[in-house]
Motif scaffolding. Sequence first.
Motif, PDB file in Angstrom:
ATOM      1  N   ILE A 359      22.978  28.523  35.608  1.00 48.68           N
ATOM      2  CA  ILE A 359      23.714  27.868  36.697  1.00 48.68           C
ATOM      3  C   ILE A 359      25.167  27.595  36.305  1.00 48.68           C
ATOM      4  O   ILE A 359      26.014  27.389  37.388  1.00 48.68           O
ATOM      5  N   ARG A 360      25.614  27.385  35.031  1.00 50.92           N
ATOM      6  CA  ARG A 360      26.896  26.969  34.888  1.00 50.92           C
ATOM      7  C   ARG A 360      28.138  27.716  35.262  1.00 50.92           C
ATOM      8  O   ARG A 360      29.191  27.066  35.784  1.00 50.92           O
ATOM      9  N   THR A 361      27.877  29.019  35.410  1.00 62.58           N
ATOM     10  CA  THR A 361      29.176  29.888  35.965  1.00 62.58           C
ATOM     11  C   THR A 361      29.379  29.517  37.341  1.00 62.58           C
ATOM     12  O   THR A 361      30.610  29.380  37.724  1.00 62.58           O
ATOM     13  N   ALA A 362      28.148  29.491  38.149  1.00 63.42           N
ATOM     14  CA  ALA A 362      28.305  29.313  39.654  1.00 63.42           C
ATOM     15  C   ALA A 362      28.801  27.868  39.917  1.00 63.42           C
ATOM     16  O   ALA A 362      29.570  27.636  40.880  1.00 63.42           O
ATOM     17  N   LEU A 363      27.884  26.967  39.106  1.00 67.13           N
ATOM     18  CA  LEU A 363      28.700  25.646  39.267  1.00 67.13           C
ATOM     19  C   LEU A 363      29.885  24.919  39.053  1.00 67.13           C
ATOM     20  O   LEU A 363      30.426  24.136  39.518  1.00 67.13           O
ATOM     21  N   TYR A 364      30.273  25.426  37.683  1.00 68.72           N
ATOM     22  CA  TYR A 364      31.494  24.753  37.273  1.00 68.72           C
ATOM     23  C   TYR A 364      32.625  25.973  37.021  1.00 68.72           C
ATOM     24  O   TYR A 364      33.403  25.490  36.519  1.00 68.72           O
ATOM     25  N   ASP A 365      32.384  27.163  37.338  1.00 69.47           N
ATOM     26  CA  ASP A 365      33.354  28.345  36.977  1.00 69.47           C
ATOM     27  C   ASP A 365      33.159  28.170  35.402  1.00 69.47           C
ATOM     28  O   ASP A 365      34.458  28.670  34.784  1.00 69.47           O
ATOM     29  N   ALA A 366      32.028  28.106  34.444  1.00 73.20           N
ATOM     30  CA  ALA A 366      32.166  28.014  33.207  1.00 73.20           C
ATOM     31  C   ALA A 366      32.769  29.488  32.538  1.00 73.20           C
ATOM     32  O   ALA A 366      32.139  30.494  33.280  1.00 73.20           O
ATOM     33  N   GLU A 367      33.315  29.216  31.512  1.00 68.19           N
ATOM     34  CA  GLU A 367      33.546  30.587  30.901  1.00 68.19           C
ATOM     35  C   GLU A 367      32.424  30.907  29.794  1.00 68.19           C
ATOM     36  O   GLU A 367      31.853  29.910  29.167  1.00 68.19           O
ATOM     37  N   TYR A 368      32.143  32.254  29.626  1.00 67.35           N
ATOM     38  CA  TYR A 368      31.143  32.620  28.754  1.00 67.35           C
ATOM     39  C   TYR A 368      31.635  33.781  27.963  1.00 67.35           C
ATOM     40  O   TYR A 368      32.464  34.591  28.849  1.00 67.35           O
ATOM     41  N   LEU A 383      36.280  46.321  31.376  1.00 65.60           N
ATOM     42  CA  LEU A 383      36.024  44.994  31.724  1.00 65.60           C
ATOM     43  C   LEU A 383      34.807  44.791  32.669  1.00 65.60           C
ATOM     44  O   LEU A 383      34.726  45.612  33.519  1.00 65.60           O
ATOM     45  N   VAL A 384      34.140  43.976  32.307  1.00 66.78           N
ATOM     46  CA  VAL A 384      32.940  43.661  32.862  1.00 66.78           C
ATOM     47  C   VAL A 384      32.573  42.404  33.757  1.00 66.78           C
ATOM     48  O   VAL A 384      33.179  41.313  33.241  1.00 66.78           O
ATOM     49  N   ARG A 385      31.719  42.275  34.796  1.00 64.46           N
ATOM     50  CA  ARG A 385      31.178  41.189  35.114  1.00 64.46           C
ATOM     51  C   ARG A 385      29.748  41.053  35.088  1.00 64.46           C
ATOM     52  O   ARG A 385      28.940  42.109  35.499  1.00 64.46           O
ATOM     53  N   LYS A 399      32.033  35.818  34.082  1.00 62.76           N
ATOM     54  CA  LYS A 399      32.852  36.085  35.125  1.00 62.76           C
ATOM     55  C   LYS A 399      33.645  37.625  34.578  1.00 62.76           C
ATOM     56  O   LYS A 399      33.788  38.568  35.350  1.00 62.76           O
ATOM     57  N   ASP A 400      34.370  37.371  33.412  1.00 64.78           N
ATOM     58  CA  ASP A 400      35.184  38.293  32.998  1.00 64.78           C
ATOM     59  C   ASP A 400      35.086  38.550  31.480  1.00 64.78           C
ATOM     60  O   ASP A 400      35.105  37.431  30.503  1.00 64.78           O
TER      61      ASP A 400
END
Length: 463
Positions: A359-368, A383-385, A399-400
Amino acid sequence: MSRSAHPAGPRHADVLPEGHYTAPADDLNALDPKVWAHTVGRDADGVVTVGGIAVTQLAEEYGTPAYILDEADFRDRARAWRTAFGTDADVFYAGKAFLSRAVVRWLDEEGLNLDVCSGGELATALAAGMPAERIAFHGNNKSPEEIERAVRAGVGRIVLDSFQEIVRVAHTAESLGKRQRVQIRVTVGVEAHTHEFIATAHEDQKFGIPLADGQAAEAVRRALQLDGLDVIGIHSHIGSQIFDMSGFEVAAHRVVGLLKDVRDEHGVELAEIDLGGGLGIAYTSDDDPREPHEIAKALNEIVTRECEGARLRTPRISVEPGRAIVGPTAFTLYEVGTVKPLEGLRTYVSVDGGMSDNIRTALYDAEYSVALASRTSDAEPMLVRVVGKHCESGDIVVKDAFLPGDLAPGDLIAVPATGAYCRSMASNYNHAMRPPVVAVRDGAARVIVRRETEEDLLRLDVG
Ligand SMILES: *Cc1c(COP(=O)(O)O)cnc(C)c1O
């Protein structure tokens, strides 16, 4: 964040869309040791391996999505923190990052203590045999039942978070004929995240008792008068994913200021100071976290200097890393289901999990970051999502990022650094069944938290 140069490749428009990405790595098959667990590599066939086991074998045996945890790496990191802080300090692993009975046993064996912040986490810790005196109990609204259970069990410390709680814990302890060791959590007006910190005179948040306006001093005053409490120290936790130590400097300065006031007013030198957790890890190759020994050195110096300035005996320090221990030790293994190129934008790669397991990407805009794990590829980067399968357009895992342009359904991809706050925050959204945690060590894998089943879901639904 830099904008990438235009990578060659048939799937790309001339201009890349706005995004938070850096140029693709020179070799998309390379696995940056900064973001991957220690024993991760590729075998002769190009398949990612961990602890000597190929992810293709893990996927076959345990299914996807799955959290794959490198036990040797977990133990290495736990030990590195323990060693860095030595015998004059205590390391409490923050259980909320990820907790299971196996993890508790590893921590016990490696000599770490444990933070819990709910009755459920406390139950897990006790069930796995963690000695109660090495458990600290946190939280801003512990229930009376939770407090009683913790006091009865004999936890080493309860971190008090409000005036009401000071009284509640004192009464509970007294009624059980005990004296509970406690710390008082203060908020020092410092909020630190990654490369910046904000220092104000006030703190606008639910945790802790503000130093401002003398509230924290009043809390110590009241706690010292209560027979049920043994006030051992002050607690401060300033943020998360922190790389820069200067926020801790301001926090330590302010906490030591309180210790000095307490000494001047009550003639008591509190013995401990807990500086919390929040130390950062590398989610992408752009992140440069510090090693535990550097952090220990910096924190020891800061506290010693502040205490000398205040002519106080240096208190015993404790720290509470969660993410910094477990975060880098696991990756999430997914199978690619669909690959959808959107001309001039990016390619959407759908996996068999999503926001229910991260949930971290949706919740905090976290990068992975992400890598093709079941094979290598020399195709041009695209370039993928990476998105999940949930009914929510914000259901994004990565995200990117760049993956090889020949990525196809059935490929396995792995998202590193998902050990912290992924399984522990996982949900059953869309009635997803939460993935297992598979621990791998020395060529052997075992499930430490099993995958949920439809039966598990239906068992709660009593009709
Ligand atoms: C969340 C938390 C931690 C751990 O934070 P990490 O970012 O995982 O290191 C430590 N202490 C307290 C009080 C916390 O709330």
